[in-house]
Design an enzyme around this catalytic site. Structure first.
Site, mmCIF file in Angstrom:
data_model
loop_
_atom_site.group_PDB
_atom_site.id
_atom_site.type_symbol
_atom_site.label_atom_id
_atom_site.label_comp_id
_atom_site.label_asym_id
_atom_site.label_seq_id
_atom_site.Cartn_x
_atom_site.Cartn_y
_atom_site.Cartn_z
ATOM 1 C CD GLU A 1 -4.996 -2.079 -1.848
ATOM 2 O OE1 GLU A 1 -4.146 -2.550 -2.636
ATOM 3 O OE2 GLU A 1 -5.341 -2.642 -0.805
ATOM 4 N N PRO B 1 -17.108 -3.662 19.052
ATOM 5 C CG PRO B 1 -16.468 -3.429 21.277
ATOM 6 C CD PRO B 1 -16.280 -2.815 19.925
ATOM 7 C CD GLU C 1 -3.178 -0.791 2.077
ATOM 8 O OE1 GLU C 1 -4.253 -1.355 1.853
ATOM 9 O OE2 GLU C 1 -3.006 -0.008 3.043
#
Length: 212
Positions: free
Chosen positions: A159, A128, A110
């Site tokens: 990307e 969570p 990346e």
């Protein structure tokens, strides 16, 4: 009951009984299921439904150079409709691969950098209340750019063409405090590095430290 160990609060494993589960959706990366959970309530128990996004887990990398600048990339995030400045990150999608090696691969693919020194910075559950996604964020130092003739991968989709920026740590912290940065790994990672610097990076864990 105490929530603290010898040095502060400690999260502990706990698993309430699941009376049944139903898969709602299965996609390329995540699936969604509904668990029917028995919830303690005095002398009786009641059933509550909880929708869960099942996720393979992720890693993130806070790259810090010798001038204490943070490496950030800018990526389009379709669900929120924004271009976000983020640390390099990716899925734990290779069975058996140590998480720091996954992080090193993401840093290379990346951002185009490799690192000489790795430490575990923090471990988090991203949300969570609705997903089991777990992320380990690393601090990478001693960074060097990968020569063009050693690059053996191609960036595609979001990307492709991602810009890379080196931001002084103090400026990155200020951007977090202003609300200019929104990616959770960027926010948590930047503030954690800032706190670690105050102790001379003495208390960082090894890159292969166990996950509690």
């Amino acid at each position: 009951m105490t929530a603290t160990g010898g040095t502060g609060p400690v999260d502990v494993p706990e698993q309430w009984e699941v009376a049944g589960s139903e898969e709602r959706f299965k996609g390329r990366v995540v699936q969604v299921r509904t668990d029917r959970v028995r919830m303690p309530n005095g002398d009786t128990t009641e059933i509550a439904e909880r929708d869960i996004v099942v996720h393979p887990g992720s890693v993130g990398v806070i790259g810090l150079d010798d001038d204490e600048r943070v490496l950030l990339i800018r990526q389009y995030r379709h669900p929120v409709g924004r271009l976000l400045w983020e640390p390099p990150a990716g899925l734990r999608d290779v069975d058996g691969e140590p998480t720091w090696r996954t992080a090193a691969r993401e840093l290379a693919e990346e951002a185009g950098y490799r690192a000489r020194e790795w430490h575990t910075l923090l471990d988090v559950f991203t949300s969570p209340g609705m997903t089991n996604e777990r992320v380990r964020v690393f601090l990478a130092r001693g960074l060097t750019e990968i020569p063009a003739d050693e690059v053996d991968f191609e960036r595609i989709h979001e990307e492709a063409g991602m810009p890379v920026a080196w931001v002084p740590l103090e400026e990155a912290v200020a951007a977090v405090r202003r609300g200019d940065l929104h990616n959770p790994l960027a926010v948590m990672g930047i503030l954690s590095v800032y706190a670690a610097r105050a102790t001379g990076y003495r208390d960082l864990r090894a890159p292969d430290a166990p996950e509690g």
